[in-house]
Enzyme design. Sequence first.
Site, short mmCIF file in Angstrom:
data_model
loop_
_atom_site.label_atom_id
_atom_site.label_comp_id
_atom_site.label_asym_id
_atom_site.label_seq_id
_atom_site.Cartn_x
_atom_site.Cartn_y
_atom_site.Cartn_z
N GLU A 299 1.37 -0.16 -4.95
CA GLU A 299 0.64 1.07 -5.22
C GLU A 299 1.66 2.19 -5.05
O GLU A 299 2.29 2.31 -4.00
CB GLU A 299 -0.51 1.27 -4.24
CG GLU A 299 -1.26 2.57 -4.50
CD GLU A 299 -2.18 2.98 -3.36
OE1 GLU A 299 -3.13 3.73 -3.63
OE2 GLU A 299 -1.93 2.57 -2.22
N ASP B 27 0.82 -1.20 0.00
CA ASP B 27 0.00 0.00 0.00
C ASP B 27 0.86 1.27 0.00
O ASP B 27 1.83 1.37 0.75
CB ASP B 27 -0.90 0.00 1.24
CG ASP B 27 -1.74 1.26 1.36
OD1 ASP B 27 -2.59 1.48 0.49
OD2 ASP B 27 -1.52 2.03 2.31
#
Length: 653
Positions: free
Chosen positions: A305, A270
């Site tokens: 990401e 993330d």
Amino acid sequence: MSGMKRRYPIGAELIGENQTHFRIWAPKAREVDLVLEDTTEAKTRFCSLAAEAGGYFSGAANACSGARYRFRVNRANNSYPDPASRFQPDGPHGPSCIVDPTKFRWSDTDWLGLEPKGQIFYEMHIGTFTKEGTWRAAAEQLSELARIGITVIEMMPVAEFPGRFGWGYDGVDLFAPSHLYGTPDDLRTFVDRAHSLGVGVILDVVYNHFGPDGNYLGIYSDDYLLRGKGHEWGDVINFDGPNSGPVREFFITNGRYWIEEFHFDGFRFDATHAIRDQSKEYIISAVGVAAREAAGSRSIVLIAENDLQEAKMVRRRGSQSRLQAAQRDPETSPRRVNAEPQTSRGEVGDGLDGMWNDDFHHSAIVALTGENVGYFNDYSGKPQEFISAAKHGFLYQGQALSWRKVLRGTPALDVPAEAFVCFIENHDQIANTGAGDRPRFKTSAGRYRAITALLLLGPWTPLLFQGQEFGASSPFLFFADVGDATVCNAIRKGRSELLAPFLSLNEEETLRHLPAPDDPEAFSRCKLNFSERETNRQLYDLYIDLLKLRRDDSRFRLQESDGVDGAVLGPTSFVLRYFSEANDDRLLLVNLGERQVLYPASEPLLAPPSGLRWEALWTSEAHRYGGAGATANAPPEGWVLPSESFAVLHPVV
């Protein structure tokens, strides 16, 4: 302890039937006591741990699987959970629980893992995927996902977090699967079941911050975080400052742990753009190496990401891009190029397999809805953007200022197509509408079918968000059960600041408009209703057929962007052509606007291979999907593209 070798450097590990060894990094402490809670006799035992070099404390005690414990620092009145706890049965504020990972009997010994190519990702939030919100309930749906062609579950974060519900991105016990979803063995059962069906499972991990509530790391050390050097989610983690070695060890161990003890097939990292690390070896790269070693002969997939779109993340460790090499030796290069912009982490690759491609999503949403506020202002949704995405992945590779008034991206022309994970729905983007509406409710049925076909037949790696495949009517809102009113208000204010531009409201109006994240109703509204698989049968069939076409047709399955070309046919229409050495090409005709007649048809990509003609293979306008039945055709006098349609043509004699 003599001769005993721990599997991991931290946490509680069973070393005998009724013996457990404990080890913790607590450089802030002069002494650390193990506090064992005997729930049957309501007794508490204290055991002193021995100090080691570097701020570690360790020791063995009579304690079996299921026993609960805490640590006491410097004989204080209070005791606290283990930062490397394997299970928090009462949540992050309760005692830690000893877990025996060997009790579970795996049946996936023949599972070989995942390769980057050929996958269909499916993002899943365990708490809302089913009515029950548990791993066991979710496991019951895996056979249907496998049947329709899903190959990889991307599980949103499950590390223990506070409250009764939440997205999971504010985890505080990174080794402990959330008690809200079941036991650690329930999670193992889910992964084992998926593997038996030929489906991989990767885990979304958050290594850019810790949640604000239930985080007791500061009791043991002040060196986990760099105070005052934070981002929107809090203080950054200390990966490169003083005493950062044990902090790096903590996260590298975490990567090994999830792969070894839960058989995960990789990670989605993330918000890596929010990780500060100037070390010689980037922490995410180091975690990736450890994870691959832990997987042994199994192949795993690592996805990032990264809002900066740093292409170096998906290059081989230690490698440079083709573009960098060309800059150093321009005379031998087939073309002169600019050097890749320097980043804080230098030029070498980080060894990951893929990255989320927000550029594709933003173009798709503009094309679907006409919205161009906030970060959508950087996109037109016009044909050229989709052609460029098919050929080159990211649209922004450092060439222009973005909505944030900074250069976005780095050159990625040498990155393979499968490394770009594309989507039209994910947890962030649905929730960022404020009301949590799915894209299909903000556009026409025909245009939605066409964009869906583009997503699933493009050369990239597609990702679906739970329920997307059957047109789920349930929204996906931002929800977080935060007991502290101050924290809750801060979250709401932050969300209103973020979303105000997208809702064309000021921050005060947005604050009134958004559902309260700690409202249980906001959480329950997001749960899927699987009966919609039948009530939305036409849309479900669309997804099922497209997934089958991608799986069965070699030209879609190969994911070779080098063999893809495209051309603009009109203001809302374009063609993509997938070339084949055997002349078995595929022609993709996409029209997101009104019916169009191409006359004259002066585009060479429309010409069939020599001696052959084009024939329709698939169309989004089939009656089966609720369409009008029209398809693209190429009579001698010109081409006709039905309105809001997608067609696949193949050559025949």
